[in-house]
Design a protein around this motif. Structure first.
Motif, PDB file in Angstrom:
ATOM      1  N   UNK A 193       0.846  -1.428   0.069  1.00 43.65           N
ATOM      2  CA  UNK A 193      -0.026  -0.088  -0.086  1.00 43.65           C
ATOM      3  C   UNK A 193       0.836   1.272   0.017  1.00 43.65           C
ATOM      4  N   UNK A 194       2.179   1.080   0.433  1.00 45.87           N
ATOM      5  CA  UNK A 194       2.978   2.255   0.376  1.00 45.87           C
ATOM      6  C   UNK A 194       3.176   2.846  -1.167  1.00 45.87           C
ATOM      7  N   UNK A 195       2.993   1.986  -1.962  1.00 47.39           N
ATOM      8  CA  UNK A 195       3.294   2.551  -3.459  1.00 47.39           C
ATOM      9  C   UNK A 195       1.879   3.226  -4.028  1.00 47.39           C
ATOM     10  N   UNK A 196       0.979   2.901  -3.492  1.00 49.41           N
ATOM     11  CA  UNK A 196      -0.410   3.779  -3.596  1.00 49.41           C
ATOM     12  C   UNK A 196      -0.244   4.959  -2.898  1.00 49.41           C
ATOM     13  N   UNK A 206      11.733   7.730 -11.042  1.00 47.49           N
ATOM     14  CA  UNK A 206      11.753   7.189  -9.583  1.00 47.49           C
ATOM     15  C   UNK A 206      10.289   6.997  -9.100  1.00 47.49           C
ATOM     16  N   UNK A 207      10.236   5.883  -8.430  1.00 49.12           N
ATOM     17  CA  UNK A 207       9.074   5.475  -7.935  1.00 49.12           C
ATOM     18  C   UNK A 207       8.992   4.590  -6.539  1.00 49.12           C
ATOM     19  N   UNK A 208       8.019   4.826  -6.003  1.00 45.32           N
ATOM     20  CA  UNK A 208       7.997   3.866  -4.926  1.00 45.32           C
ATOM     21  C   UNK A 208       7.229   2.659  -5.169  1.00 45.32           C
ATOM     22  N   UNK A 209       8.091   1.573  -4.991  1.00 41.69           N
ATOM     23  CA  UNK A 209       7.412   0.232  -5.509  1.00 41.69           C
ATOM     24  C   UNK A 209       6.833  -0.610  -4.402  1.00 41.69           C
ATOM     25  N   UNK A 210       7.280  -0.370  -3.096  1.00 38.62           N
ATOM     26  CA  UNK A 210       6.723  -0.954  -1.999  1.00 38.62           C
ATOM     27  C   UNK A 210       7.545  -0.656  -0.766  1.00 38.62           C
ATOM     28  N   UNK A 211       7.156  -1.134   0.357  1.00 36.16           N
ATOM     29  CA  UNK A 211       8.257  -1.041   1.523  1.00 36.16           C
ATOM     30  C   UNK A 211       8.483  -2.260   2.237  1.00 36.16           C
ATOM     31  N   UNK A 212       9.580  -2.229   2.713  1.00 37.36           N
ATOM     32  CA  UNK A 212       9.571  -3.942   3.572  1.00 37.36           C
ATOM     33  C   UNK A 212       9.781  -3.423   4.940  1.00 37.36           C
ATOM     34  N   UNK A 213       8.836  -4.048   5.842  1.00 39.91           N
ATOM     35  CA  UNK A 213       9.099  -4.211   7.602  1.00 39.91           C
ATOM     36  C   UNK A 213       9.916  -5.100   7.795  1.00 39.91           C
ATOM     37  N   UNK A 221      -9.400  -3.327 -12.042  1.00 41.55           N
ATOM     38  CA  UNK A 221      -8.764  -2.181 -11.563  1.00 41.55           C
ATOM     39  C   UNK A 221      -7.699  -1.664 -12.695  1.00 41.55           C
ATOM     40  N   UNK A 222      -6.716  -2.410 -13.457  1.00 35.97           N
ATOM     41  CA  UNK A 222      -5.491  -2.030 -14.330  1.00 35.97           C
ATOM     42  C   UNK A 222      -5.843  -2.741 -15.628  1.00 35.97           C
ATOM     43  N   UNK A 223      -5.817  -1.965 -16.632  1.00 37.80           N
ATOM     44  CA  UNK A 223      -5.881  -2.714 -18.152  1.00 37.80           C
ATOM     45  C   UNK A 223      -4.414  -3.167 -18.521  1.00 37.80           C
ATOM     46  N   UNK A 224      -4.489  -4.076 -19.758  1.00 34.87           N
ATOM     47  CA  UNK A 224      -3.215  -4.390 -20.361  1.00 34.87           C
ATOM     48  C   UNK A 224      -2.208  -3.095 -20.563  1.00 34.87           C
ATOM     49  N   UNK A 227      -0.564   4.099 -10.823  1.00 32.83           N
ATOM     50  CA  UNK A 227      -1.505   4.123  -9.455  1.00 32.83           C
ATOM     51  C   UNK A 227      -2.519   2.928  -9.703  1.00 32.83           C
ATOM     52  N   UNK A 228      -2.968   2.733 -11.011  1.00 34.14           N
ATOM     53  CA  UNK A 228      -3.996   1.757 -11.384  1.00 34.14           C
ATOM     54  C   UNK A 228      -3.226   0.404 -11.076  1.00 34.14           C
ATOM     55  N   UNK A 229      -1.993   0.245 -11.599  1.00 36.20           N
ATOM     56  CA  UNK A 229      -1.270  -1.045 -11.324  1.00 36.20           C
ATOM     57  C   UNK A 229      -1.147  -1.252  -9.929  1.00 36.20           C
ATOM     58  N   UNK A 230      -0.648  -0.389  -9.124  1.00 35.80           N
ATOM     59  CA  UNK A 230      -0.514  -0.379  -7.578  1.00 35.80           C
ATOM     60  C   UNK A 230      -1.728  -0.843  -6.848  1.00 35.80           C
ATOM     61  N   UNK A 231      -2.657  -0.460  -7.372  1.00 38.44           N
ATOM     62  CA  UNK A 231      -4.113  -0.436  -6.798  1.00 38.44           C
ATOM     63  C   UNK A 231      -4.609  -1.948  -7.079  1.00 38.44           C
TER      64      UNK A 231
END
Ligand SMILES: C[S@@+](CC[C@H](N)C(=O)[O-])C[C@H]1O[C@@H](n2cnc3c(N)ncnc32)[C@H](O)[C@@H]1O
Length: 259
Positions: A142-145, A245-252, A226-229, A156-160
């Motif tokens: 959800x960090x990427x969103x 540059x993008x936020x892809x995800x986070x690691x805890x 939610x996302x298209x091809x 945004x749609x792919x992250x969703x």
């Protein structure tokens, strides 16, 4: 049935994806494992060993007097571990019977793929000896969103879609955020917690992992509605663009101890 989303990924493509994960995050993981003081003679368990780089590193630390048990539902990438201190166990950790307890258990990106994660955490606690350590690392997609700086609608749609895919499968896309509390509920004492936001340029290993995952799971992502091809192709192109540059995800990550 396996919850693991990548179970239908072709062997060589999955190995490539696992190797990219290792290239992206092993250095951080090794830093955490060093903090536990792991050294000669320790008994360790690498849960969800994947392509095996961390199991391999643990073996160099514990030496011939130690033990590294590498556990995975699919052990085909672990065949090189055929002698001491390594032992490979194939199967679902929840249902395995293991001899004795360990000084250190590490699992990275494993709990998020299990609907019965609480059962898994209880089993982890029981396998670690009193005073021993568990180093657990889980993602938060959800960090990427929430945090992405570029504001591209396709991304945004792919992250969703990624988050929706986990939710639709009965899994938690924000698992990393819940990890410290869940570990405490399972009876661990948390000695330290760290969150790393993966904000990276398009050609970084993390970006390449996420692009590879998007290609492998194209149907699952688009199947969320939610996302298209086209969104997916754009996301993959951005993940190959070094200027973006993008936020892809986070690691805890947590270091926890069994009292
Ligand atoms: C995303 S991969 C990560 C691999 C490795 N931990 C890494 O970070 O490089 C997740 C791995 O955990 C394994 N796995 C997931 N649930 C498991 C379970 N309940 N028992 C054993 N292995 C499991 C999968 O087969 C897969 O190899």
């Amino acid at each position: 049935m396996s919850d693991y989303l990548f179970h239908r990924n072709a062997e060589d493509r999955e190995l490539g994806r696992l190797r990219l994960i290792e290239a992206a995050v092993d250095a951080d993981t090794i830093g955490l494992l060093e903090d536990t003081g792991v050294s000669g003679g320790w008994r360790c368990l690498e849960l969800g060993a994947g392509a095996g780089s961390i199991a391999e590193w643990l073996g160099t630390r514990v030496g011939p007097e130690g033990l590294v048990v590498a556990v995975d539902r699919k052990a085909s990438y672990l065949r090189r571990f055929s002698s001491s201190p390594y032992r490979v166990v194939e199967g679902d950790f929840r249902t395995l019977t293991l001899d004795g307890t360990v000084d250190l258990l590490h699992a990275r990106y494993v709990l998020i793929h299990n609907r019965q994660d609480e059962e898994l955490l209880t089993k982890i606690r029981n396998v670690v000896k009193p005073g021993g350590y568990a180093v657990l690392e889980e993602p938060d997609f959800t960090s990427a969103l929430r945090l992405n700086p570029c504001g591209d609608e396709a991304d945004r749609r792919v992250n969703e879609a990624i988050c929706r895919m986990f939710t639709d499968a009965g899994l938690d896309p924000a698992y990393g955020l819940a990890l410290p509390r869940k570990a405490e509920d399972a009876g661990f004492e948390i000695l330290g917690a760290r969150a790393a936001m993966h904000l990276c340029p398009g050609d970084a290993p993390i970006a390449r992992v996420m692009a590879k995952s998007a290609l492998v799971l194209r149907q699952e992502y688009t199947g969320t509605g939610v996302a298209t091809d086209e969104d997916l192709d754009r996301y993959v192109a951005h993940a190959g663009d070094a200027r973006r540059w993008s936020v892809y995800y986070s690691t805890v990550s947590i270091i926890a101890r069994v009292r």
